[in-house]
Write a protein that holds these residues in place. Structure first.
Motif, PDB file in Angstrom:
ATOM      1  N   SER A  61       0.842  -1.193   0.000  1.00  0.00           N
ATOM      2  CA  SER A  61       0.000   0.000   0.000  1.00  0.00           C
ATOM      3  C   SER A  61       0.881   1.249   0.000  1.00  0.00           C
ATOM      4  O   SER A  61       1.914   1.308   0.659  1.00  0.00           O
ATOM      5  CB  SER A  61      -0.912   0.016   1.230  1.00  0.00           C
ATOM      6  N   ALA A  62       0.433   2.259  -0.746  1.00  0.00           N
ATOM      7  CA  ALA A  62       1.204   3.509  -0.861  1.00  0.00           C
ATOM      8  C   ALA A  62       1.088   4.380   0.375  1.00  0.00           C
ATOM      9  O   ALA A  62       1.803   5.359   0.521  1.00  0.00           O
ATOM     10  CB  ALA A  62       0.712   4.286  -2.075  1.00  0.00           C
ATOM     11  N   GLY A  63       0.201   4.041   1.276  1.00  0.00           N
ATOM     12  CA  GLY A  63      -0.031   4.848   2.470  1.00  0.00           C
ATOM     13  C   GLY A  63      -1.489   5.222   2.545  1.00  0.00           C
ATOM     14  O   GLY A  63      -2.343   4.617   1.883  1.00  0.00           O
ATOM     15  N   SER A  64      -1.786   6.240   3.325  1.00  0.00           N
ATOM     16  CA  SER A  64      -3.173   6.645   3.519  1.00  0.00           C
ATOM     17  C   SER A  64      -3.411   8.004   2.883  1.00  0.00           C
ATOM     18  O   SER A  64      -2.491   8.659   2.402  1.00  0.00           O
ATOM     19  CB  SER A  64      -3.485   6.703   5.018  1.00  0.00           C
ATOM     20  N   LEU A  65      -4.656   8.413   2.884  1.00  0.00           N
ATOM     21  CA  LEU A  65      -5.050   9.739   2.445  1.00  0.00           C
ATOM     22  C   LEU A  65      -5.650  10.469   3.642  1.00  0.00           C
ATOM     23  O   LEU A  65      -6.183   9.847   4.555  1.00  0.00           O
ATOM     24  CB  LEU A  65      -6.098   9.647   1.325  1.00  0.00           C
ATOM     25  N   ILE A  66      -5.568  11.763   3.622  1.00  0.00           N
ATOM     26  CA  ILE A  66      -6.113  12.541   4.737  1.00  0.00           C
ATOM     27  C   ILE A  66      -7.631  12.493   4.670  1.00  0.00           C
ATOM     28  O   ILE A  66      -8.235  12.679   3.611  1.00  0.00           O
ATOM     29  CB  ILE A  66      -5.621  13.987   4.685  1.00  0.00           C
TER      30      ILE A  66
END
Length: 195
Positions: A61-66
């Motif tokens: 996973s590329a990370g999260s979004l705000i």
């Protein structure tokens, strides 16, 4: 924590009803920078569909979004709700909390093993308080922000508690749809669990 404290206030007879939950917004310069410097944000490029970027429990996973979200629930003592003719959506039968690591000493970057241990203790404390075994759980609304290190710690804790049964328990993840709402996640997760 808000829901747990409100539950305790009602249990000890200091209130019949509490509004409880959480909300937070990181949609500001400081919030964005902090999350980005921590390596928690997915860099979107041309992608506009958050569900393609944020993949909970995926090591790639590329990370999260705000996200910006909140959930406020009305908690009420059962007899009080019945006297008012209110239909309950759910019952809080247990509460648990724990601390994972020393955030100040670690520069806000916890050791994954300590993080997993804290999450495991919180789950076990809630089950103990409810006098339930892990076999009684039929769905989980995890944090699962799509940040590989955080997701790995949570997955370790879930496997420690639910063992071989974990793959059969539905996990209801919110981060691909609403992003990482930080403190707001708790109230949203509780509302989803009650629905």
């Amino acid at each position: 924590l808000s829901l747990g404290e409100s539950t305790r206030v009602i249990q000890r007879g200091d209130a019949d009803l509490c509004f409880s939950g959480s909300a937070e917004s990181k949609l500001n310069v400081m919030g964005v920078l902090r999350l980005d410097f921590e390596g928690r944000l997915a860099h979107t490029g041309d992608e506009t569909d958050g569900s393609r970027l944020v993949r909970p429990f995926d090591p790639a996973s590329a990370g999260s979004l705000i996200g910006e979200a909140g959930g406020i629930l009305i908690l009420e003592e059962a007899d009080s709700a019945q006297a008012r003719g209110v239909t309950a959506y759910a019952e809080i039968v247990g509460f648990g909390a724990a601390q994972s690591g020393d955030w100040l000493a670690s520069g806000f970057d916890n050791d994954p093993a300590q993080e997993a241990e804290g999450i495991q203790f919180a789950i076990e404390n809630a089950l103990d308080d409810a006098q339930l075994s892990p076999d009684a759980i039929d769905a989980i609304v995890p944090h699962a922000p799509g940040v590989p290190a955080l997701d790995a710690a949570e997955a370790t804790a879930l496997r420690s508690v639910f063992k071989a049964r974990l793959p059969q328990i539905p996990l209801v993840t919110t981060s691909p749809n609403i992003g990482e709402a930080k403190a707001g996640n708790g109230g949203v997760a509780a509302a989803i669990a009650a629905a």
